[in-house]
Design an enzyme around this catalytic site. Structure first.
Site, PDB file in Angstrom:
ATOM      1  N   HIS A 311      74.797 -76.245 -15.752  1.00 34.20           N
ATOM      2  CA  HIS A 311      75.639 -77.345 -16.269  1.00 34.20           C
ATOM      3  C   HIS A 311      77.068 -76.979 -16.504  1.00 34.20           C
ATOM      4  CE1 HIS A 311      76.586 -80.445 -19.375  1.00 34.20           C
ATOM      5  NE2 HIS A 311      75.857 -81.257 -18.670  1.00 34.20           N
ATOM      6  N   ASP A 369      68.194 -83.400 -16.327  1.00 36.36           N
ATOM      7  CA  ASP A 369      67.580 -84.047 -14.933  1.00 36.36           C
ATOM      8  C   ASP A 369      66.306 -83.168 -14.392  1.00 36.36           C
ATOM      9  OD1 ASP A 369      71.070 -84.366 -14.242  1.00 36.36           O
ATOM     10  OD2 ASP A 369      69.435 -86.134 -14.265  1.00 36.36           O
TER      11      ASP A 369
HETATM   12  C1  SDX Z   1      74.488 -83.826 -15.333  1.00 36.64           C
HETATM   13  O1  SDX Z   1      78.854 -83.302 -17.344  1.00 36.64           O
HETATM   14  C2  SDX Z   1      77.781 -83.702 -17.749  1.00 36.64           C
HETATM   15  O2  SDX Z   1      77.581 -83.709 -19.131  1.00 36.64           O
HETATM   16  C3  SDX Z   1      76.631 -84.234 -16.945  1.00 36.64           C
HETATM   17  C4  SDX Z   1      75.444 -84.503 -17.573  1.00 36.64           C
HETATM   18  C5  SDX Z   1      75.656 -85.798 -18.293  1.00 36.64           C
HETATM   19  O3  SDX Z   1      74.723 -86.071 -19.375  1.00 36.64           O
HETATM   20  O4  SDX Z   1      76.405 -86.641 -18.106  1.00 36.64           O
HETATM   21  O5  SDX Z   1      74.713 -83.630 -18.472  1.00 36.64           O
HETATM   22  C6  SDX Z   1      74.327 -85.096 -16.354  1.00 36.64           C
HETATM   23  O6  SDX Z   1      75.160 -84.391 -14.346  1.00 36.64           O
HETATM   24  C7  SDX Z   1      73.479 -82.730 -15.358  1.00 36.64           C
HETATM   25  C8  SDX Z   1      73.773 -82.027 -14.092  1.00 36.64           C
HETATM   26  C9  SDX Z   1      72.971 -82.397 -13.084  1.00 36.64           C
HETATM   27  N1  SDX Z   1      73.421 -81.611 -11.678  1.00 36.64           N
HETATM   28  C10 SDX Z   1      72.532 -80.852 -11.097  1.00 36.64           C
HETATM   29  O7  SDX Z   1      71.435 -80.581 -11.452  1.00 36.64           O
HETATM   30  C11 SDX Z   1      73.040 -80.244  -9.744  1.00 36.64           C
HETATM   31  C12 SDX Z   1      72.889 -78.837  -9.709  1.00 36.64           C
HETATM   32  N2  SDX Z   1      73.730 -78.288 -10.569  1.00 36.64           N
HETATM   33  C13 SDX Z   1      75.196 -77.801 -10.081  1.00 36.64           C
HETATM   34  O8  SDX Z   1      75.536 -78.379  -9.082  1.00 36.64           O
HETATM   35  C14 SDX Z   1      76.098 -77.164 -11.076  1.00 36.64           C
HETATM   36  O9  SDX Z   1      75.449 -76.628 -12.245  1.00 36.64           O
HETATM   37  C15 SDX Z   1      76.899 -78.195 -11.970  1.00 36.64           C
HETATM   38  C16 SDX Z   1      77.670 -79.130 -10.994  1.00 36.64           C
HETATM   39  C17 SDX Z   1      76.028 -79.132 -12.871  1.00 36.64           C
HETATM   40  C18 SDX Z   1      78.039 -77.509 -12.679  1.00 36.64           C
HETATM   41  O10 SDX Z   1      78.376 -76.845 -11.886  1.00 36.64           O
HETATM   42  P1  SDX Z   1      79.897 -75.973 -12.236  1.00 36.64           P
HETATM   43  O11 SDX Z   1      80.090 -76.035 -13.669  1.00 36.64           O
HETATM   44  O12 SDX Z   1      81.024 -76.318 -11.360  1.00 36.64           O
HETATM   45  O13 SDX Z   1      79.549 -74.495 -11.892  1.00 36.64           O
HETATM   46  P2  SDX Z   1      79.720 -73.811 -10.794  1.00 36.64           P
HETATM   47  O14 SDX Z   1      79.545 -74.693  -9.686  1.00 36.64           O
HETATM   48  O15 SDX Z   1      81.221 -73.229 -11.071  1.00 36.64           O
HETATM   49  O16 SDX Z   1      78.829 -72.554 -10.803  1.00 36.64           O
HETATM   50  C19 SDX Z   1      79.021 -71.382 -11.383  1.00 36.64           C
HETATM   51  C20 SDX Z   1      78.036 -70.432 -10.491  1.00 36.64           C
HETATM   52  C21 SDX Z   1      78.369 -70.570  -9.018  1.00 36.64           C
HETATM   53  O17 SDX Z   1      77.964 -69.258  -8.497  1.00 36.64           O
HETATM   54  P3  SDX Z   1      79.156 -68.106  -8.287  1.00 36.64           P
HETATM   55  O18 SDX Z   1      80.083 -68.566  -7.244  1.00 36.64           O
HETATM   56  O19 SDX Z   1      79.707 -67.857  -9.681  1.00 36.64           O
HETATM   57  O20 SDX Z   1      78.497 -67.002  -7.617  1.00 36.64           O
HETATM   58  O21 SDX Z   1      76.803 -70.651 -10.489  1.00 36.64           O
HETATM   59  C22 SDX Z   1      76.097 -71.337  -9.489  1.00 36.64           C
HETATM   60  C23 SDX Z   1      77.303 -71.487  -8.529  1.00 36.64           C
HETATM   61  O22 SDX Z   1      77.160 -71.358  -7.179  1.00 36.64           O
HETATM   62  N3  SDX Z   1      75.609 -72.389  -9.840  1.00 36.64           N
HETATM   63  C24 SDX Z   1      74.276 -72.715  -8.952  1.00 36.64           C
HETATM   64  C25 SDX Z   1      73.926 -73.732  -9.827  1.00 36.64           C
HETATM   65  N4  SDX Z   1      74.730 -74.297 -10.472  1.00 36.64           N
HETATM   66  C26 SDX Z   1      75.688 -73.363 -10.541  1.00 36.64           C
HETATM   67  N5  SDX Z   1      73.507 -72.140  -8.282  1.00 36.64           N
HETATM   68  C27 SDX Z   1      72.351 -72.456  -7.994  1.00 36.64           C
HETATM   69  N6  SDX Z   1      71.894 -73.557  -8.295  1.00 36.64           N
HETATM   70  C28 SDX Z   1      72.626 -74.289  -9.445  1.00 36.64           C
HETATM   71  N7  SDX Z   1      71.929 -75.487  -9.644  1.00 36.64           N
END
Ligand code: SDX
Length: 435
Positions: A311, A369
Protein backbone atom coordinates in the site's frame (compact mmCIF):
# COMPACT_ATOMS: atom_id res chain seq x y z
CA UNK A 1 -6.31 26.35 4.58
CA UNK A 2 -7.49 25.56 8.12
CA UNK A 3 -4.28 24.14 9.64
CA UNK A 4 -2.10 26.05 12.09
CA UNK A 5 0.94 27.89 10.74
CA UNK A 6 3.88 27.63 13.11
CA UNK A 7 7.53 27.67 12.10
CA UNK A 8 8.99 27.38 8.62
CA UNK A 9 11.26 25.44 6.31
CA UNK A 10 14.04 27.42 4.66
CA UNK A 11 14.79 26.73 1.00
CA UNK A 12 18.03 28.03 -0.51
CA UNK A 13 19.25 27.60 -4.08
CA UNK A 14 22.96 26.74 -3.93
CA UNK A 15 25.28 29.23 -5.64
CA UNK A 16 22.65 31.99 -5.64
CA UNK A 17 21.34 34.48 -3.13
CA UNK A 18 17.84 33.03 -3.52
CA UNK A 19 16.36 31.78 -0.25
CA UNK A 20 12.90 31.77 1.28
CA UNK A 21 11.04 30.50 4.29
CA UNK A 22 8.15 28.12 3.55
CA UNK A 23 5.46 28.32 6.26
CA UNK A 24 5.12 25.06 8.19
CA UNK A 25 1.44 24.18 8.65
CA UNK A 26 0.22 21.68 11.25
CA UNK A 27 -2.99 19.66 11.13
CA UNK A 28 -4.92 18.17 14.04
CA UNK A 29 -2.87 14.95 13.95
CA UNK A 30 -0.37 13.50 11.50
CA UNK A 31 2.31 15.01 9.28
CA UNK A 32 2.78 18.76 8.95
CA UNK A 33 3.18 20.36 5.51
CA UNK A 34 5.52 22.95 4.04
CA UNK A 35 3.37 25.48 2.16
CA UNK A 36 5.04 25.83 -1.26
CA UNK A 37 2.31 27.94 -2.88
CA UNK A 38 4.58 30.99 -3.16
CA UNK A 39 7.79 29.15 -3.96
CA UNK A 40 7.45 29.29 -7.77
CA UNK A 41 6.70 33.02 -7.63
CA UNK A 42 9.64 33.83 -5.36
CA UNK A 43 12.19 31.17 -6.36
CA UNK A 44 11.17 30.33 -9.94
CA UNK A 45 11.25 26.58 -9.31
CA UNK A 46 8.60 23.84 -9.02
CA UNK A 47 8.66 20.82 -6.71
CA UNK A 48 8.81 17.37 -8.33
CA UNK A 49 6.78 14.49 -6.90
CA UNK A 50 5.42 12.04 -9.53
CA UNK A 51 2.67 9.94 -7.91
CA UNK A 52 2.30 12.64 -5.23
CA UNK A 53 3.82 10.28 -2.62
CA UNK A 54 4.97 13.22 -0.52
CA UNK A 55 2.51 15.94 -1.55
CA UNK A 56 -0.61 17.11 0.29
CA UNK A 57 -3.08 18.11 -2.45
CA UNK A 58 -5.78 19.42 -0.13
CA UNK A 59 -6.90 20.22 3.40
CA UNK A 60 -9.46 17.63 4.53
CA UNK A 61 -11.37 16.80 7.72
CA UNK A 62 -12.90 13.54 6.54
CA UNK A 63 -10.43 10.65 6.87
CA UNK A 64 -7.08 10.22 8.59
CA UNK A 65 -4.67 7.34 7.97
CA UNK A 66 -1.53 6.61 9.99
CA UNK A 67 0.23 4.17 7.65
CA UNK A 68 2.99 3.29 10.13
CA UNK A 69 0.58 2.43 12.92
CA UNK A 70 -2.17 0.97 10.71
CA UNK A 71 -4.75 3.50 11.93
CA UNK A 72 -7.83 4.61 9.94
CA UNK A 73 -10.22 7.25 11.33
CA UNK A 74 -13.38 8.63 9.71
CA UNK A 75 -14.11 12.06 11.21
CA UNK A 76 -12.05 10.85 14.20
CA UNK A 77 -13.87 7.55 14.73
CA UNK A 78 -11.70 4.36 14.38
CA UNK A 79 -12.72 2.08 11.52
CA UNK A 80 -12.81 -0.88 13.95
CA UNK A 81 -15.57 0.80 16.02
CA UNK A 82 -17.54 1.93 12.98
CA UNK A 83 -17.35 -1.55 11.38
CA UNK A 84 -18.51 -3.14 14.64
CA UNK A 85 -21.15 -0.66 15.86
CA UNK A 86 -22.32 1.50 12.95
CA UNK A 87 -24.09 1.00 9.61
CA UNK A 88 -23.02 2.00 6.11
CA UNK A 89 -25.68 4.71 5.80
CA UNK A 90 -24.78 6.10 9.22
CA UNK A 91 -21.11 6.22 8.11
CA UNK A 92 -22.29 7.93 4.91
CA UNK A 93 -24.02 10.59 7.02
CA UNK A 94 -20.86 10.97 9.14
CA UNK A 95 -18.58 11.37 6.11
CA UNK A 96 -20.92 13.88 4.47
CA UNK A 97 -21.82 15.96 7.54
CA UNK A 98 -18.92 15.54 9.97
CA UNK A 99 -20.89 14.18 12.95
CA UNK A 100 -22.82 11.01 13.78
CA UNK A 101 -26.57 11.59 13.30
CA UNK A 102 -29.04 11.60 16.19
CA UNK A 103 -32.09 9.35 15.89
CA UNK A 104 -34.22 11.80 13.89
CA UNK A 105 -31.34 12.92 11.64
CA UNK A 106 -30.56 9.30 10.93
CA UNK A 107 -34.22 8.49 10.13
CA UNK A 108 -34.51 11.43 7.72
CA UNK A 109 -31.22 10.55 6.01
CA UNK A 110 -32.11 6.87 5.54
CA UNK A 111 -35.57 7.87 4.25
CA UNK A 112 -33.95 10.32 1.85
CA UNK A 113 -31.70 7.62 0.41
CA UNK A 114 -34.55 5.08 0.27
CA UNK A 115 -36.73 7.44 -1.77
CA UNK A 116 -34.06 7.78 -4.48
CA UNK A 117 -33.11 4.15 -5.18
CA UNK A 118 -35.20 3.84 -8.38
CA UNK A 119 -33.76 4.72 -11.79
CA UNK A 120 -35.50 6.70 -14.56
CA UNK A 121 -37.13 4.07 -16.77
CA UNK A 122 -35.23 5.32 -19.82
CA UNK A 123 -31.95 4.41 -18.12
CA UNK A 124 -32.87 0.78 -18.73
CA UNK A 125 -32.25 1.42 -22.43
CA UNK A 126 -28.57 2.16 -21.75
CA UNK A 127 -28.01 -1.43 -20.67
CA UNK A 128 -29.26 -2.78 -24.01
CA UNK A 129 -26.44 -0.92 -25.74
CA UNK A 130 -23.81 -3.10 -24.02
CA UNK A 131 -22.78 -6.63 -24.96
CA UNK A 132 -23.98 -9.13 -22.36
CA UNK A 133 -20.35 -10.00 -21.63
CA UNK A 134 -19.27 -6.37 -21.11
CA UNK A 135 -17.21 -5.92 -17.94
CA UNK A 136 -19.66 -4.48 -15.37
CA UNK A 137 -17.19 -1.69 -14.58
CA UNK A 138 -17.55 -0.51 -18.19
CA UNK A 139 -21.33 -0.48 -17.67
CA UNK A 140 -20.91 1.45 -14.41
CA UNK A 141 -18.74 4.10 -16.09
CA UNK A 142 -21.32 4.53 -18.85
CA UNK A 143 -24.55 4.48 -16.86
CA UNK A 144 -23.31 6.64 -13.95
CA UNK A 145 -21.93 9.21 -16.41
CA UNK A 146 -25.30 9.17 -18.18
CA UNK A 147 -27.10 10.21 -14.96
CA UNK A 148 -25.96 13.77 -15.83
CA UNK A 149 -28.41 13.60 -18.74
CA UNK A 150 -31.36 12.95 -16.44
CA UNK A 151 -30.96 15.37 -13.56
CA UNK A 152 -30.81 18.86 -15.04
CA UNK A 153 -32.50 20.06 -11.83
CA UNK A 154 -29.39 19.37 -9.76
CA UNK A 155 -26.32 20.21 -11.79
CA UNK A 156 -25.55 23.63 -10.29
CA UNK A 157 -22.67 22.68 -8.00
CA UNK A 158 -22.78 26.08 -6.32
CA UNK A 159 -26.31 25.43 -5.05
CA UNK A 160 -26.24 23.62 -1.67
CA UNK A 161 -29.61 21.96 -2.39
CA UNK A 162 -28.36 20.67 -5.74
CA UNK A 163 -25.27 19.21 -4.04
CA UNK A 164 -27.49 17.60 -1.40
CA UNK A 165 -29.96 15.99 -3.82
CA UNK A 166 -27.09 14.79 -6.06
CA UNK A 167 -25.45 13.12 -3.07
CA UNK A 168 -28.71 11.35 -2.20
CA UNK A 169 -29.24 10.27 -5.81
CA UNK A 170 -25.72 8.89 -6.22
CA UNK A 171 -25.62 7.05 -2.88
CA UNK A 172 -29.12 5.65 -3.51
CA UNK A 173 -28.83 4.69 -7.18
CA UNK A 174 -25.38 3.11 -7.34
CA UNK A 175 -26.60 -0.22 -5.85
CA UNK A 176 -29.47 -0.36 -8.36
CA UNK A 177 -27.15 0.42 -11.29
CA UNK A 178 -24.66 -2.19 -10.02
CA UNK A 179 -27.26 -4.92 -9.47
CA UNK A 180 -28.79 -4.27 -12.90
CA UNK A 181 -25.33 -4.51 -14.51
CA UNK A 182 -25.06 -8.00 -13.03
CA UNK A 183 -28.60 -9.04 -13.97
CA UNK A 184 -28.01 -7.81 -17.52
CA UNK A 185 -24.83 -9.88 -17.78
CA UNK A 186 -26.69 -13.10 -16.90
CA UNK A 187 -29.83 -12.34 -18.90
CA UNK A 188 -32.10 -12.18 -15.87
CA UNK A 189 -34.81 -9.51 -15.39
CA UNK A 190 -33.91 -6.39 -13.45
CA UNK A 191 -35.21 -6.37 -9.86
CA UNK A 192 -36.59 -3.03 -8.72
CA UNK A 193 -35.49 -1.68 -5.33
CA UNK A 194 -37.69 -2.39 -2.32
CA UNK A 195 -38.31 0.38 0.21
CA UNK A 196 -39.07 -2.10 2.98
CA UNK A 197 -35.46 -3.39 2.98
CA UNK A 198 -32.33 -1.84 4.48
CA UNK A 199 -29.64 -0.55 2.13
CA UNK A 200 -27.44 -3.70 2.22
CA UNK A 201 -30.46 -6.04 2.16
CA UNK A 202 -31.92 -4.15 -0.79
CA UNK A 203 -28.67 -4.54 -2.70
CA UNK A 204 -28.52 -8.30 -2.01
CA UNK A 205 -32.20 -8.52 -3.04
CA UNK A 206 -31.69 -6.73 -6.38
CA UNK A 207 -28.61 -8.85 -7.00
CA UNK A 208 -29.98 -12.28 -6.01
CA UNK A 209 -33.79 -12.29 -6.27
CA UNK A 210 -35.87 -13.26 -9.31
CA UNK A 211 -39.50 -12.23 -9.99
CA UNK A 212 -40.71 -15.83 -9.90
CA UNK A 213 -39.73 -16.57 -6.31
CA UNK A 214 -39.96 -14.93 -2.89
CA UNK A 215 -36.63 -13.80 -1.38
CA UNK A 216 -35.67 -13.56 2.24
CA UNK A 217 -32.54 -11.70 3.44
CA UNK A 218 -29.97 -13.72 5.40
CA UNK A 219 -29.16 -11.44 8.37
CA UNK A 220 -25.55 -12.65 8.64
CA UNK A 221 -24.90 -11.95 4.94
CA UNK A 222 -26.71 -8.59 5.16
CA UNK A 223 -24.54 -7.59 8.12
CA UNK A 224 -21.42 -8.77 6.29
CA UNK A 225 -22.43 -6.76 3.19
CA UNK A 226 -22.99 -3.66 5.32
CA UNK A 227 -19.59 -4.09 6.95
CA UNK A 228 -17.85 -4.59 3.59
CA UNK A 229 -19.44 -1.35 2.38
CA UNK A 230 -18.25 0.48 5.52
CA UNK A 231 -14.68 -0.80 5.03
CA UNK A 232 -14.60 0.55 1.46
CA UNK A 233 -16.39 3.86 2.09
CA UNK A 234 -13.50 6.33 2.09
CA UNK A 235 -9.73 6.34 2.29
CA UNK A 236 -8.21 9.84 2.20
CA UNK A 237 -6.72 11.01 -1.12
CA UNK A 238 -6.38 7.68 -2.96
CA UNK A 239 -6.12 7.65 -6.74
CA UNK A 240 -9.86 7.54 -7.48
CA UNK A 241 -10.73 10.17 -4.85
CA UNK A 242 -8.02 12.42 -6.26
CA UNK A 243 -9.55 11.84 -9.71
CA UNK A 244 -12.96 12.93 -8.43
CA UNK A 245 -11.46 16.03 -6.78
CA UNK A 246 -9.53 16.99 -9.93
CA UNK A 247 -12.60 16.53 -12.14
CA UNK A 248 -14.73 18.43 -9.62
CA UNK A 249 -12.23 21.31 -9.46
CA UNK A 250 -13.17 22.22 -13.07
CA UNK A 251 -16.84 22.61 -12.05
CA UNK A 252 -17.92 19.36 -13.72
CA UNK A 253 -21.23 18.00 -12.41
CA UNK A 254 -21.12 15.38 -9.62
CA UNK A 255 -22.38 12.52 -11.82
CA UNK A 256 -19.54 13.09 -14.30
CA UNK A 257 -17.04 13.31 -11.41
CA UNK A 258 -18.20 10.04 -9.87
CA UNK A 259 -18.02 8.35 -13.29
CA UNK A 260 -14.39 9.55 -13.49
CA UNK A 261 -13.75 8.06 -10.05
CA UNK A 262 -15.22 4.72 -11.17
CA UNK A 263 -12.92 4.69 -14.20
CA UNK A 264 -9.89 5.37 -11.99
CA UNK A 265 -10.87 2.75 -9.40
CA UNK A 266 -11.04 0.06 -12.13
CA UNK A 267 -7.24 -0.29 -12.36
CA UNK A 268 -5.72 -3.49 -10.85
CA UNK A 269 -3.26 -1.39 -8.79
CA UNK A 270 -6.26 0.22 -7.06
CA UNK A 271 -9.84 -1.02 -6.80
CA UNK A 272 -9.32 -3.75 -9.36
CA UNK A 273 -6.98 -5.55 -6.96
CA UNK A 274 -9.76 -7.57 -5.30
CA UNK A 275 -10.58 -9.19 -8.65
CA UNK A 276 -6.84 -9.63 -9.30
CA UNK A 277 -6.39 -11.42 -5.93
CA UNK A 278 -8.88 -14.12 -6.91
CA UNK A 279 -7.19 -14.54 -10.29
CA UNK A 280 -3.82 -14.80 -8.51
CA UNK A 281 -5.11 -17.45 -6.05
CA UNK A 282 -6.61 -19.43 -8.94
CA UNK A 283 -3.27 -19.19 -10.79
CA UNK A 284 -1.33 -20.44 -7.75
CA UNK A 285 -3.87 -23.23 -7.40
CA UNK A 286 -2.37 -25.11 -4.47
CA UNK A 287 -0.43 -24.40 -1.27
CA UNK A 288 2.48 -26.43 -2.62
CA UNK A 289 2.91 -23.94 -5.47
CA UNK A 290 3.19 -20.87 -3.21
CA UNK A 291 7.03 -20.91 -3.06
CA UNK A 292 7.21 -21.00 -6.88
CA UNK A 293 4.84 -18.02 -7.09
CA UNK A 294 6.71 -16.06 -4.41
CA UNK A 295 9.97 -16.51 -6.32
CA UNK A 296 8.24 -15.08 -9.42
CA UNK A 297 7.15 -12.05 -7.36
CA UNK A 298 10.75 -11.49 -6.22
CA UNK A 299 12.04 -11.72 -9.79
CA UNK A 300 12.21 -8.09 -10.95
CA UNK A 301 11.93 -9.21 -14.57
CA UNK A 302 8.62 -10.95 -13.98
CA UNK A 303 6.48 -7.86 -13.10
CA UNK A 304 4.39 -10.31 -11.04
CA UNK A 305 3.04 -8.72 -7.86
CA UNK A 306 1.44 -10.24 -4.77
CA UNK A 307 -2.01 -8.75 -5.35
CA UNK A 308 -3.82 -7.64 -2.22
CA UNK A 309 -0.47 -6.85 -0.61
CA UNK A 310 1.31 -3.52 -0.24
CA UNK A 311 0.00 0.00 0.00
CA UNK A 312 1.22 3.51 -0.75
CA UNK A 313 0.36 4.64 2.78
CA UNK A 314 0.08 1.58 5.03
CA UNK A 315 3.51 0.26 5.97
CA UNK A 316 1.77 -1.90 8.55
CA UNK A 317 -1.29 -4.15 8.49
CA UNK A 318 -4.25 -2.41 6.78
CA UNK A 319 -6.80 -2.30 9.66
CA UNK A 320 -9.54 -3.03 7.12
CA UNK A 321 -7.83 -6.30 6.14
CA UNK A 322 -8.06 -7.61 9.72
CA UNK A 323 -11.80 -6.85 9.91
CA UNK A 324 -12.28 -8.34 6.43
CA UNK A 325 -10.51 -11.54 7.49
CA UNK A 326 -12.79 -11.90 10.53
CA UNK A 327 -15.85 -11.25 8.34
CA UNK A 328 -14.58 -13.87 5.92
CA UNK A 329 -14.68 -16.54 8.62
CA UNK A 330 -18.20 -15.42 9.70
CA UNK A 331 -19.58 -15.62 6.15
CA UNK A 332 -17.96 -18.96 5.33
CA UNK A 333 -19.29 -20.39 8.60
CA UNK A 334 -22.80 -19.09 7.87
CA UNK A 335 -22.68 -20.57 4.39
CA UNK A 336 -21.46 -23.90 5.76
CA UNK A 337 -18.22 -23.64 3.82
CA UNK A 338 -15.99 -25.48 6.24
CA UNK A 339 -12.75 -25.48 4.33
CA UNK A 340 -12.64 -23.08 1.42
CA UNK A 341 -9.51 -23.94 -0.56
CA UNK A 342 -9.18 -20.29 -1.61
CA UNK A 343 -9.23 -19.13 2.02
CA UNK A 344 -6.79 -21.84 3.07
CA UNK A 345 -4.51 -20.78 0.22
CA UNK A 346 -4.82 -17.07 1.14
CA UNK A 347 -4.10 -17.71 4.83
CA UNK A 348 -1.01 -19.79 3.96
CA UNK A 349 0.16 -17.21 1.40
CA UNK A 350 -0.21 -14.44 3.98
CA UNK A 351 1.68 -16.47 6.58
CA UNK A 352 4.57 -17.14 4.20
CA UNK A 353 4.72 -13.55 2.91
CA UNK A 354 4.67 -12.01 6.40
CA UNK A 355 7.77 -13.99 7.33
CA UNK A 356 9.66 -13.53 4.05
CA UNK A 357 12.40 -10.83 4.26
CA UNK A 358 11.47 -9.55 0.76
CA UNK A 359 8.05 -8.47 2.01
CA UNK A 360 9.13 -7.57 5.54
CA UNK A 361 11.92 -5.25 4.29
CA UNK A 362 9.45 -3.52 1.94
CA UNK A 363 6.77 -3.34 4.65
CA UNK A 364 4.27 -5.16 2.45
CA UNK A 365 1.19 -6.30 4.36
CA UNK A 366 -2.29 -7.47 3.29
CA UNK A 367 -4.51 -4.57 2.28
CA UNK A 368 -8.29 -4.25 2.10
CA UNK A 369 -8.41 -6.26 -1.13
CA UNK A 370 -6.68 -9.40 0.08
CA UNK A 371 -9.66 -11.06 1.75
CA UNK A 372 -12.61 -9.16 0.30
CA UNK A 373 -12.69 -11.23 -2.88
CA UNK A 374 -12.93 -14.50 -0.97
CA UNK A 375 -15.98 -13.27 0.93
CA UNK A 376 -17.65 -11.87 -2.17
CA UNK A 377 -17.04 -15.07 -4.13
CA UNK A 378 -18.52 -17.12 -1.27
CA UNK A 379 -21.56 -14.79 -1.29
CA UNK A 380 -22.09 -15.58 -4.98
CA UNK A 381 -20.63 -12.45 -6.61
CA UNK A 382 -18.67 -13.12 -9.80
CA UNK A 383 -15.11 -11.71 -9.68
CA UNK A 384 -16.04 -9.15 -12.34
CA UNK A 385 -18.45 -7.59 -9.80
CA UNK A 386 -15.89 -7.15 -7.00
CA UNK A 387 -14.67 -3.71 -8.09
CA UNK A 388 -18.27 -2.70 -8.80
CA UNK A 389 -19.06 -3.28 -5.11
CA UNK A 390 -15.99 -1.26 -4.19
CA UNK A 391 -17.36 1.58 -6.38
CA UNK A 392 -20.81 1.37 -4.73
CA UNK A 393 -19.21 1.83 -1.32
CA UNK A 394 -16.59 4.41 -2.35
CA UNK A 395 -19.23 6.64 -3.94
CA UNK A 396 -20.01 7.79 -0.41
CA UNK A 397 -16.39 8.83 0.13
CA UNK A 398 -16.08 10.36 -3.32
CA UNK A 399 -19.19 12.53 -2.96
CA UNK A 400 -18.14 13.57 0.58
CA UNK A 401 -14.69 14.61 -0.61
CA UNK A 402 -16.20 16.33 -3.66
CA UNK A 403 -18.63 18.25 -1.41
CA UNK A 404 -15.78 19.25 0.94
CA UNK A 405 -13.76 20.55 -1.99
CA UNK A 406 -16.66 22.51 -3.57
CA UNK A 407 -17.45 24.08 -0.20
CA UNK A 408 -13.81 25.08 0.41
CA UNK A 409 -13.61 28.83 -0.39
CA UNK A 410 -9.90 28.50 -1.26
CA UNK A 411 -10.59 25.78 -3.84
CA UNK A 412 -9.02 26.35 -7.32
CA UNK A 413 -8.91 24.30 -10.50
CA UNK A 414 -6.31 21.55 -10.18
CA UNK A 415 -3.45 22.10 -12.61
CA UNK A 416 -0.14 20.34 -11.78
CA UNK A 417 3.08 21.52 -13.48
CA UNK A 418 5.92 19.38 -14.89
CA UNK A 419 9.62 19.20 -15.51
CA UNK A 420 10.10 19.36 -19.29
CA UNK A 421 12.79 17.04 -20.65
CA UNK A 422 11.81 17.12 -24.33
CA UNK A 423 13.68 18.88 -27.19
CA UNK A 424 14.39 22.63 -26.89
CA UNK A 425 12.90 24.98 -29.56
CA UNK A 426 13.74 23.90 -33.14
CA UNK A 427 12.45 24.84 -36.65
CA UNK A 428 10.06 22.78 -38.77
CA UNK A 429 11.78 20.53 -41.37
CA UNK A 430 9.91 20.27 -44.69
CA UNK A 431 9.23 16.68 -45.80
CA UNK A 432 11.62 16.89 -48.76
CA UNK A 433 14.50 17.74 -46.40
CA UNK A 434 13.93 14.87 -43.99
CA UNK A 435 16.14 11.76 -44.23
C1 SDX B 1 -6.24 0.04 -2.82
O1 SDX B 1 -4.51 4.59 -1.95
C2 SDX B 1 -5.43 3.91 -1.32
O2 SDX B 1 -5.80 4.25 -0.21
C3 SDX B 1 -5.99 2.73 -2.09
C4 SDX B 1 -6.98 1.87 -1.31
C5 SDX B 1 -8.28 2.62 -1.04
O3 SDX B 1 -8.99 2.23 -0.13
O4 SDX B 1 -8.58 3.54 -1.85
O5 SDX B 1 -6.42 1.45 -0.09
C6 SDX B 1 -7.41 0.66 -2.11
O6 SDX B 1 -5.98 0.41 -3.95
C7 SDX B 1 -5.36 -0.94 -2.08
C8 SDX B 1 -4.14 -1.41 -2.93
C9 SDX B 1 -4.64 -2.50 -3.88
N1 SDX B 1 -3.60 -2.84 -4.84
C10 SDX B 1 -2.95 -4.04 -4.80
O7 SDX B 1 -3.12 -4.89 -3.91
C11 SDX B 1 -2.01 -4.27 -5.96
C12 SDX B 1 -0.69 -4.82 -5.43
N2 SDX B 1 -0.05 -3.72 -4.69
C13 SDX B 1 0.82 -2.88 -5.42
O8 SDX B 1 0.85 -2.83 -6.77
C14 SDX B 1 1.43 -1.72 -4.63
O9 SDX B 1 1.71 -2.17 -3.37
C15 SDX B 1 0.61 -0.46 -4.57
C16 SDX B 1 0.24 0.04 -5.93
C17 SDX B 1 -0.63 -0.66 -3.77
C18 SDX B 1 1.46 0.58 -3.86
O10 SDX B 1 2.52 0.85 -4.69
P1 SDX B 1 3.66 1.91 -4.28
O11 SDX B 1 3.38 2.59 -3.01
O12 SDX B 1 3.90 2.74 -5.48
O13 SDX B 1 4.83 0.96 -3.93
P2 SDX B 1 5.99 0.70 -4.88
O14 SDX B 1 5.45 0.27 -6.20
O15 SDX B 1 6.90 1.87 -4.82
O16 SDX B 1 6.69 -0.56 -4.14
C19 SDX B 1 7.77 -0.40 -3.26
C20 SDX B 1 8.52 -1.72 -3.37
C21 SDX B 1 8.91 -2.05 -4.80
O17 SDX B 1 10.06 -2.91 -4.73
P3 SDX B 1 11.53 -2.24 -4.97
O18 SDX B 1 11.47 -1.54 -6.33
O19 SDX B 1 11.73 -1.30 -3.83
O20 SDX B 1 12.47 -3.43 -4.98
O21 SDX B 1 7.65 -2.80 -2.97
C22 SDX B 1 7.41 -3.64 -4.08
C23 SDX B 1 7.78 -2.88 -5.33
O22 SDX B 1 8.19 -3.76 -6.36
N3 SDX B 1 5.99 -3.97 -4.04
C24 SDX B 1 5.51 -5.18 -4.24
C25 SDX B 1 4.13 -5.07 -4.07
N4 SDX B 1 3.81 -3.80 -3.79
C26 SDX B 1 4.96 -3.12 -3.78
N5 SDX B 1 6.13 -6.34 -4.55
C27 SDX B 1 5.33 -7.43 -4.69
N6 SDX B 1 4.00 -7.41 -4.52
C28 SDX B 1 3.36 -6.24 -4.22
N7 SDX B 1 2.05 -6.23 -4.07
Amino acid sequence: MSGTANGSVTVTIDGSNKSMKLPLIHGTIGHSVADIRKMYGEMGIFTYDPGYGGTAACDSKITYIDGDEGILLHRGYPIEQLAEQSTFLEVAYLLLNGELPNASERKVFVQGVTMHTMLHEQIRAFYNGFRRDAHPMAVMCGVVGALSAFYHDSLDINDEQHRRISAFRLIAKLPTIAAWAYKYSIGQPFMYPRNDLTYPANFLYMFNAVPSEPWQPNPVLVRAMDRILILHADHEQNASTSTVRLAGSTGANPFACIAAGIASLWGPAHGGANEAVLKMLAEIGHVDRIPEFISKVKDKNSSVRLMGFGHRVYKNYDPRAKIMQATCHEVLRELGIVDDPLLDLAVELEKIALHDPYFVERKLYPNVDFYSGIILKAMGFPTSMFTVLFAVARTVGWISQWKEMIEDPSQRIGRPRQIYTGPAKRDYVPLAERS
